[in-house]
Each structure stands twice: as C-alpha cells, then as structure tokens.
Design a protein around this motif. Structure first.
Motif, PDB file in Angstrom:
ATOM      1  N   THR A   1     -32.260 111.803  78.855  1.00 33.72           N
ATOM      2  CA  THR A   1     -33.164 112.862  78.412  1.00 33.72           C
ATOM      3  C   THR A   1     -32.502 113.969  77.600  1.00 33.72           C
ATOM      4  N   TYR A   2     -31.196 113.850  77.330  1.00 29.41           N
ATOM      5  CA  TYR A   2     -30.481 114.900  76.615  1.00 29.41           C
ATOM      6  C   TYR A   2     -29.640 114.250  75.539  1.00 29.41           C
ATOM      7  N   GLU A   3     -29.685 114.814  74.329  1.00 29.87           N
ATOM      8  CA  GLU A   3     -29.045 114.168  73.188  1.00 29.87           C
ATOM      9  C   GLU A   3     -27.526 114.080  73.309  1.00 29.87           C
ATOM     10  N   ARG A   4     -26.908 114.969  74.092  1.00 33.06           N
ATOM     11  CA  ARG A   4     -25.457 114.875  74.283  1.00 33.06           C
ATOM     12  C   ARG A   4     -25.173 113.788  75.322  1.00 33.06           C
ATOM     13  N   GLY A   5     -24.428 112.791  74.913  1.00 28.42           N
ATOM     14  CA  GLY A   5     -24.113 111.693  75.817  1.00 28.42           C
ATOM     15  C   GLY A   5     -25.273 110.736  76.024  1.00 28.42           C
ATOM     16  N   LEU A   6     -26.244 110.745  75.114  1.00 24.63           N
ATOM     17  CA  LEU A   6     -27.433 109.904  75.252  1.00 24.63           C
ATOM     18  C   LEU A   6     -27.064 108.420  75.223  1.00 24.63           C
ATOM     19  N   ARG A   7     -27.557 107.673  76.212  1.00 24.93           N
ATOM     20  CA  ARG A   7     -27.384 106.221  76.256  1.00 24.93           C
ATOM     21  C   ARG A   7     -28.759 105.579  76.135  1.00 24.93           C
ATOM     22  N   VAL A   8     -28.831 104.470  75.443  1.00 24.54           N
ATOM     23  CA  VAL A   8     -30.112 103.900  75.030  1.00 24.54           C
ATOM     24  C   VAL A   8     -30.454 102.685  75.878  1.00 24.54           C
ATOM     25  N   LEU A   9     -31.600 102.733  76.546  1.00 26.59           N
ATOM     26  CA  LEU A   9     -32.074 101.534  77.228  1.00 26.59           C
ATOM     27  C   LEU A   9     -32.283 100.418  76.210  1.00 26.59           C
ATOM     28  N   PRO A  10     -31.822  99.203  76.501  1.00 25.36           N
ATOM     29  CA  PRO A  10     -31.945  98.135  75.511  1.00 25.36           C
ATOM     30  C   PRO A  10     -33.379  97.841  75.107  1.00 25.36           C
ATOM     31  N   THR A  11     -34.346  98.100  75.984  1.00 25.52           N
ATOM     32  CA  THR A  11     -35.738  97.837  75.645  1.00 25.52           C
ATOM     33  C   THR A  11     -36.286  98.800  74.600  1.00 25.52           C
ATOM     34  N   PHE A  12     -35.515  99.828  74.223  1.00 27.04           N
ATOM     35  CA  PHE A  12     -35.918 100.659  73.078  1.00 27.04           C
ATOM     36  C   PHE A  12     -36.092  99.797  71.834  1.00 27.04           C
ATOM     37  N   ALA A  13     -35.408  98.668  71.770  1.00 35.50           N
ATOM     38  CA  ALA A  13     -35.555  97.764  70.628  1.00 35.50           C
ATOM     39  C   ALA A  13     -37.012  97.412  70.366  1.00 35.50           C
ATOM     40  N   MET A  14     -37.844  97.419  71.414  1.00 37.19           N
ATOM     41  CA  MET A  14     -39.235  97.017  71.262  1.00 37.19           C
ATOM     42  C   MET A  14     -40.062  98.035  70.482  1.00 37.19           C
ATOM     43  N   VAL A  15     -39.574  99.270  70.364  1.00 31.92           N
ATOM     44  CA  VAL A  15     -40.338 100.303  69.655  1.00 31.92           C
ATOM     45  C   VAL A  15     -39.552 100.937  68.509  1.00 31.92           C
ATOM     46  N   ALA A  16     -38.311 100.546  68.299  1.00 33.60           N
ATOM     47  CA  ALA A  16     -37.478 101.156  67.264  1.00 33.60           C
ATOM     48  C   ALA A  16     -38.171 101.060  65.900  1.00 33.60           C
ATOM     49  N   GLY A  17     -38.224 102.177  65.196  1.00 28.92           N
ATOM     50  CA  GLY A  17     -38.838 102.202  63.873  1.00 28.92           C
ATOM     51  C   GLY A  17     -40.345 102.251  63.883  1.00 28.92           C
TER      52      GLY A  17
ATOM     53  N   ALA B   1     -39.562  88.457  75.613  1.00 33.12           N
ATOM     54  CA  ALA B   1     -38.145  88.213  75.865  1.00 33.12           C
ATOM     55  C   ALA B   1     -37.330  89.017  74.864  1.00 33.12           C
ATOM     56  N   LEU B   2     -36.207  89.544  75.312  1.00 29.70           N
ATOM     57  CA  LEU B   2     -35.331  90.356  74.483  1.00 29.70           C
ATOM     58  C   LEU B   2     -33.889  90.009  74.787  1.00 29.70           C
ATOM     59  N   THR B   3     -33.093  89.872  73.729  1.00 27.46           N
ATOM     60  CA  THR B   3     -31.637  89.787  73.861  1.00 27.46           C
ATOM     61  C   THR B   3     -31.026  90.844  72.964  1.00 27.46           C
ATOM     62  N   VAL B   4     -30.174  91.709  73.528  1.00 30.79           N
ATOM     63  CA  VAL B   4     -29.444  92.677  72.709  1.00 30.79           C
ATOM     64  C   VAL B   4     -28.021  92.158  72.544  1.00 30.79           C
ATOM     65  N   HIS B   5     -27.548  92.193  71.314  1.00 28.79           N
ATOM     66  CA  HIS B   5     -26.242  91.608  71.003  1.00 28.79           C
ATOM     67  C   HIS B   5     -25.103  92.609  71.146  1.00 28.79           C
ATOM     68  N   ARG B   6     -25.440  93.877  71.229  1.00 28.82           N
ATOM     69  CA  ARG B   6     -24.472  94.940  71.500  1.00 28.82           C
ATOM     70  C   ARG B   6     -25.252  96.192  71.867  1.00 28.82           C
ATOM     71  N   PRO B   7     -24.605  97.175  72.485  1.00 26.26           N
ATOM     72  CA  PRO B   7     -25.338  98.388  72.858  1.00 26.26           C
ATOM     73  C   PRO B   7     -26.001  99.038  71.648  1.00 26.26           C
ATOM     74  N   LEU B   8     -27.228  99.522  71.833  1.00 29.67           N
ATOM     75  CA  LEU B   8     -27.971 100.120  70.734  1.00 29.67           C
ATOM     76  C   LEU B   8     -27.519 101.558  70.510  1.00 29.67           C
ATOM     77  N   PRO B   9     -27.357 101.964  69.244  1.00 32.59           N
ATOM     78  CA  PRO B   9     -26.978 103.349  68.968  1.00 32.59           C
ATOM     79  C   PRO B   9     -28.160 104.288  69.161  1.00 32.59           C
TER      80      PRO B   9
ATOM     81  N   ASP C   1     -24.763  92.482  60.791  1.00 28.85           N
ATOM     82  CA  ASP C   1     -24.413  92.146  62.174  1.00 28.85           C
ATOM     83  C   ASP C   1     -25.652  92.263  63.054  1.00 28.85           C
ATOM     84  N   PRO C   2     -25.911  91.258  63.893  1.00 29.93           N
ATOM     85  CA  PRO C   2     -27.141  91.277  64.701  1.00 29.93           C
ATOM     86  C   PRO C   2     -27.145  92.397  65.728  1.00 29.93           C
ATOM     87  N   LEU C   3     -28.323  92.977  65.898  1.00 27.06           N
ATOM     88  CA  LEU C   3     -28.532  94.003  66.914  1.00 27.06           C
ATOM     89  C   LEU C   3     -29.338  93.458  68.081  1.00 27.06           C
ATOM     90  N   TRP C   4     -30.491  92.837  67.791  1.00 25.32           N
ATOM     91  CA  TRP C   4     -31.318  92.264  68.861  1.00 25.32           C
ATOM     92  C   TRP C   4     -32.195  91.150  68.308  1.00 25.32           C
TER      93      TRP C   4
END
Length: 289
Positions: A47-63, A94-102, A137-140
């Motif tokens: 919930t805070y931009e400093r040190g923010l880590r991204v749930l991989p399922t964010f890929a479903m709504v990115a953009g 189904a979702l596969t993430v190939h590396r952590p999302l920025p 490079d693949p993301l998801w």
C-alpha cells in the motif's frame, strides 16, 4: 452474431503496447483489501510506494486502469465473435509470471483466440495472452476461459475433460478473506467496467439477484491470501495460478481457501462459508518457488 469458428481461430494475434505506474499497482492492491486493517497493519509492502512489491496477479489488469478507457463495454467483440456481456461469464484463468513484476513498466501484449469449445447450450472461448518487455523478454503468459451462454451448437468439438480430485487428507491451511459490500465498485476501477458488477438492473437481467464480484477480484484476493498465509508475504514465490470459476461471490461475503501443499505446488479450493461453503474456485493450483 453466431460464432464463426474459422474466422476466430484464423485471425492473427492482436498486439498492443501497455504501461503502468505504481499508482495502478497501489489501486489494485487496495481493491483486493490490502490495508483494510491499517490501524493494526497498514501492509506497506502492498500500500506504500516505497518498497512496493507487486502481486503477480496484477498482470491481469496491467495497462487497463480507469484512465485507459471511460466507456463501459457492451459486448465481447473480436474477429468471428460478438457476444452481449450479459451472456458471458469468466469460466477459468491461468497465469504464469516469468519474473517478478516491476512496480512501473511497459510491455507489448499479444492476444489470440486459442480454442473455442462447443458445449451445446454454451460456448467456451479460450484466450491466450503473452506479455514481453521492450527487450522482448517475457513477463507473463495467461490463458482465460469465457463461458458464453446460448452461443453453442455451432458444430465444434466439446473440448477435453478435466477430472479433478483434492488430496485425501487434512488441509495444511484454511485462509479466510472477507470482502466488503463496495468491493466490486472499487475493483472495477482497475479497468473492468462490466456493469454486471455495479448495476443491479443489469445484474438482474443477467440472472443474478445483485451485482457480483469480479472473478478476477476473487482470483487476486486468493492470491494475496496464499502469499500472506502460506508464502511468508513474499510475492516473488508465487509464480503461477490456475483456477476454474465454479460459482459467484457477492460483495460482502467471505472467501474461504482450503490449501494442501504438495512439493512446489499448492492445491486449493475456495468457497463461501455464508452460503454453506458454496464453491467459488475449484480445479485450483498455485506454482511456488
């Protein structure tokens, strides 16, 4: 318009460029319930931009954030397919993430119709999507299944059977995720403006007593529960998530997720305890590291 199988399957992939910022990620996490008990735990990694880590399922709504399009869609429309939104339900994901999302980034997304199955009274449309960064490079990668009521009978194959059994032992974890009455109204700001999740009259026309929670909201809520309750809060350990949407959840109800650990995989199911453990997610697995 009836489904045109040859046109739908023969169409070239649709490609688009997307981008997102940390604000999109923060909204997504908040829409899944992150920070709900901020007085006790603000969950700053979500919930805070400093040190923010991204749930991989964010890929479903990115953009797809609210600024990307203000007009609610009225149909699922693409080559060979044009279906009123009141006739479709999200059947599986189904979702596969190939590396952590920025927390902020850009990607090129390629989408295609991979399969269409004829279930007689309905059609199941399988969409595949792949995202890569500017270097290629693949993301998801994702596979989405859509259940289209009244669109079957076009002479296609019925599709493969997918038998499913749960482990015959006590679960390793039982995780409860409460939702709020307004959760669908918040989640839709991620970009899914289907009125099924907001408009009571539209929901009744689609056969529901009230607007329902987005399937992908349940999907993200359960992903967060698995990360927090099984993976020690480390979002990078969740690398894949596959489910079948077996039933609806109404905003304000609870998602109860029963989990069995099997090596580098979690097997789980999610139910609604307020309605006698009615199924919400089944045929469900998570790949972990």
């Amino acid at each position: 318009m009836p489904i045109d199988l040859d046109e739908a399957l023969g169409a070239p992939p649709a490609t688009r460029e997307i981008s997102w910022t940390s604000r999109d990620v923060l909204l997504y996490h908040l829409s899944l319930g992150a920070g709900r008990d901020a007085g006790a735990d603000p969950e700053l990694s979500y919930t805070y931009e400093r040190g923010l880590r991204v749930l991989p399922t964010f890929a479903m709504v990115a953009g797809q954030g609210i600024s990307a399009g203000e007009r609610p869609p009225t149909a699922m429309s693409m080559p060979g397919i044009d279906i009123d939104l009141r006739r479709i339900l999200h059947a599986g994901q189904a979702l596969t993430v190939h590396r952590p999302l920025p927390a902020a980034g850009e990607a090129v997304v390629s989408s295609r119709v991979a399969n269409i199955w004829d279930k007689g009274k309905a059609a199941v449309i399988e969409m595949e999507q792949a995202a890569a960064d500017s270097s290629g490079d693949p993301l998801w990668t994702t596979t989405m299944r859509i259940w289209a009521r009244g669109e079957g009978g076009f002479g296609g194959e019925p599709g493969p059977e997918t038998p499913w059994t749960e482990p015959d032992r006590e679960p390793d974890h039982v995780l409860d995720s409460p939702t709020t009455p307004g959760q669908a109204l918040l989640y839709r700001l991620n970009g899914d403006l289907n009125p099924l999740h907001a408009d009571p009259a539209f929901a009744r026309a689609a056969g529901f007593d009230h607007p329902i929670l987005h399937g992908l909201a349940s999907y993200g809520i359960v992903a967060k529960a698995l990360v927090d309750g099984v993976l020690g809060g480390d979002v990078t350990r969740l690398t894949g998530l596959s489910v079948r949407f077996a039933g609806v959840l109404f905003p304000g109800e609870t998602i109860r997720t029963t989990v069995w650990r099997e090596g580098d995989r979690l097997v789980f199911r999610s139910t609604c305890p307020e309605r006698g453990d009615a199924a919400v997610l089944t045929h469900a697995t998570a790949e972990i590291s």
